[in-house]
Design a protein around this motif. Sequence first.
Motif, mmCIF file in Angstrom:
data_model
loop_
_atom_site.group_PDB
_atom_site.id
_atom_site.type_symbol
_atom_site.label_atom_id
_atom_site.label_comp_id
_atom_site.label_asym_id
_atom_site.label_seq_id
_atom_site.Cartn_x
_atom_site.Cartn_y
_atom_site.Cartn_z
ATOM 1 N N ARG A 194 -1.128 -34.500 -16.076
ATOM 2 C CA ARG A 194 -0.501 -33.511 -15.197
ATOM 3 C C ARG A 194 0.877 -33.981 -14.742
ATOM 4 O O ARG A 194 1.865 -33.234 -14.817
ATOM 5 N N ARG A 252 0.655 -31.990 -22.799
ATOM 6 C CA ARG A 252 -0.260 -30.955 -23.285
ATOM 7 C C ARG A 252 -1.230 -31.563 -24.289
ATOM 8 O O ARG A 252 -0.923 -32.558 -24.945
ATOM 9 N N SER A 253 -2.396 -30.929 -24.419
ATOM 10 C CA SER A 253 -3.467 -31.508 -25.232
ATOM 11 C C SER A 253 -3.075 -31.671 -26.697
ATOM 12 O O SER A 253 -3.607 -32.528 -27.392
ATOM 13 N N CYS A 257 -0.744 -37.953 -25.391
ATOM 14 C CA CYS A 257 -2.113 -38.008 -24.846
ATOM 15 C C CYS A 257 -2.665 -39.434 -24.909
ATOM 16 O O CYS A 257 -3.310 -39.901 -23.962
#
Length: 676
Positions: free
Chosen positions: A132, A137-138, A144
Amino acid sequence: MRSIAALAKKYRWPLTGALLGALVFVVLYGVRVLDPACVDWVLNDPSPDPSQHYLGWVFYRRSAVRLPYIGANYSAVYPFRTSIVFTDSIPLLAVLGKLLSPLLPARFQYFGWWGLLCYALQGGLAQAILARLGGVRSGQRARCWATVAGAGVLVFFPALTVRMFAHTALAANWLVLLALWLLLRSDALLPSTGRACLAWGMMGLLCAGVHLYYLPMVGIVLVGYALRRGLQKRGAAAVAAPVLAYCGAALAELVLLGAFAANFAGYSNGYLNGADLANLFVPGLNASWEQDVYIGLGGVLACVLAAAAVLLACVRGQAGCLAAFLRRHRVWTAVLGAVLLLDAAAAMGNTVTLGGHTLCTVNIPQILMDVWAMFSSCARLAWLDGMLLILLACGLLLRLWGGRAAAALLAACTLAQVYGMREELGNRYTKYHAAATYAGSTALQDPAWEELAASGRFRHLAFASFDFEHEEFWDLAAFAADHGWTSNSFYMGHMDGNLAAVTLAGEMNGLSADTLYVFVDEDELARDNFALHYYRFDGILVGSVEPLPYAEEPAPAADARAMDLTLSSVTNGSLTGEGITLESGGEMLTGAWMLFPGTYQVTLTGSGFDHSYIYARHGLINQETYKLEVAFTDIAPEQMVFTFTTGAPLYYWRTAVHTLDDTPVTVSGITVEKSA
């Protein structure tokens, strides 16, 4: 199955962070701690705290249930009421365990699985927050993985490691992370005031049901949430209602747990152990173990790298972009800044210390001090600042550097965190992978103990005085708890030790046939004060109103006990092989004993006593201290002997020795003998 697979795919990165935390736990602590029926590793710990947490649960498990106080414990300090809150036994799990008690084995512990949960949630929530803060973003695979690497810094957060299986409930650092997650995701997760009240009310229940010190930490995050709603001009209800829900839920739970109905509860210690905020970044500035708030080498490195990244961005002419970013997120900047400042103020206490130097002491109203001092070890509150600073630093690195570069930097921070804690981590690995940690060990080896338990003659174990510092205390308490007996003495957090000491002594005036009385160490001097039949098992003197089928312990012609000089407080002196040597201006005060009515003779041996001042004193803690009227019967440089008589119990009795000039004084031994 498809829905589970879909959820797993959606939350695969937080789950990866949780897996990292779980793997770290298993590597450090092994899997034997996860056996619910294995409790010896808890009782074998040299610190009394794990035994307190486990036995507090066992006494509570076997205690009667008397509504409305579902968390009340009537077995730990029988016949009085205490609460599961004050044994740090993780009340929520204790209540659940009590409900399921008929299905559980006779010896059952939940602390191992709690530890695994704490590490997993620490990793999972840290990853989610970093994603966050870093705008990840995934689908951004490299970024990630960088969030998972950054989560490792929080998984190895010093407070989590140091508190795990020491003050086990306090290892729930994830509660702070969960609150920060709710704050950062409040627009999506808490779109309505009603949902916000439900979420923060649940946080109040969690904090009150785990450990009270998380109430102010999470409460400060909640203040940040309320501030944000105010800056968004959402209305008074959106600002105040979640705060009221949080406080109301926590208060209601504490009432049900019996926290406000416990005997011997002393809620305010009257002092504050504040944090030196420079200790967040500089190790060794803490005045005590409780005041250590260092965020770790990796945490410091993350903050340094983030500062360097900002400086580099400015050098590259990106200062305008950074300023624009802050303007777009000025509400968040104000909110997180307020959380940091408010937590810093709460953690410092009323004495402002920085870099090892006391800058000032703030005089505050007594009513505020009484409330604040309920959390006397307020330095712990700085854990919030420490974790938030690490998260913000890692988030900056994620935003200012590409995925692979950020992953490499954050992985380096995690490795640095591990390196900085290598000794502590190594000690824990060695301890929890050693067979001796899990071997049954108790001082109670005589078959007579089990025979007494099987006879059904006894339901209660009673110590002659309130003192849980004795070497045998926790073995005796475990024996009572395992066999469904009560104990009249136990250690509780926020306990009024003065009231407990006076009450226990008074309880000895009414002896009961279903109670086995224990006289440990100096309490043996009181054996002639009570009309009991005395026996000795494993060196421990016990008494019974009715005779037992064992050889009775004959009364000694004279009973003398040596004081443990290592328990003395010493100024301008040191403990040597010869005893305690006091230099010029030196003084020593022995550990505290309780003496029952009688005539006593005290003998001090050593050297230089003709250059000393010796006296005896007694008095309850933080109350007036009284000097005893004593008569010296032997005065010599190598030996001093004095006598005194008391018709009432003496609480916290001590002997003091002061030097009178520059001649050293050595105290090699102090013996107390009861002559009548």
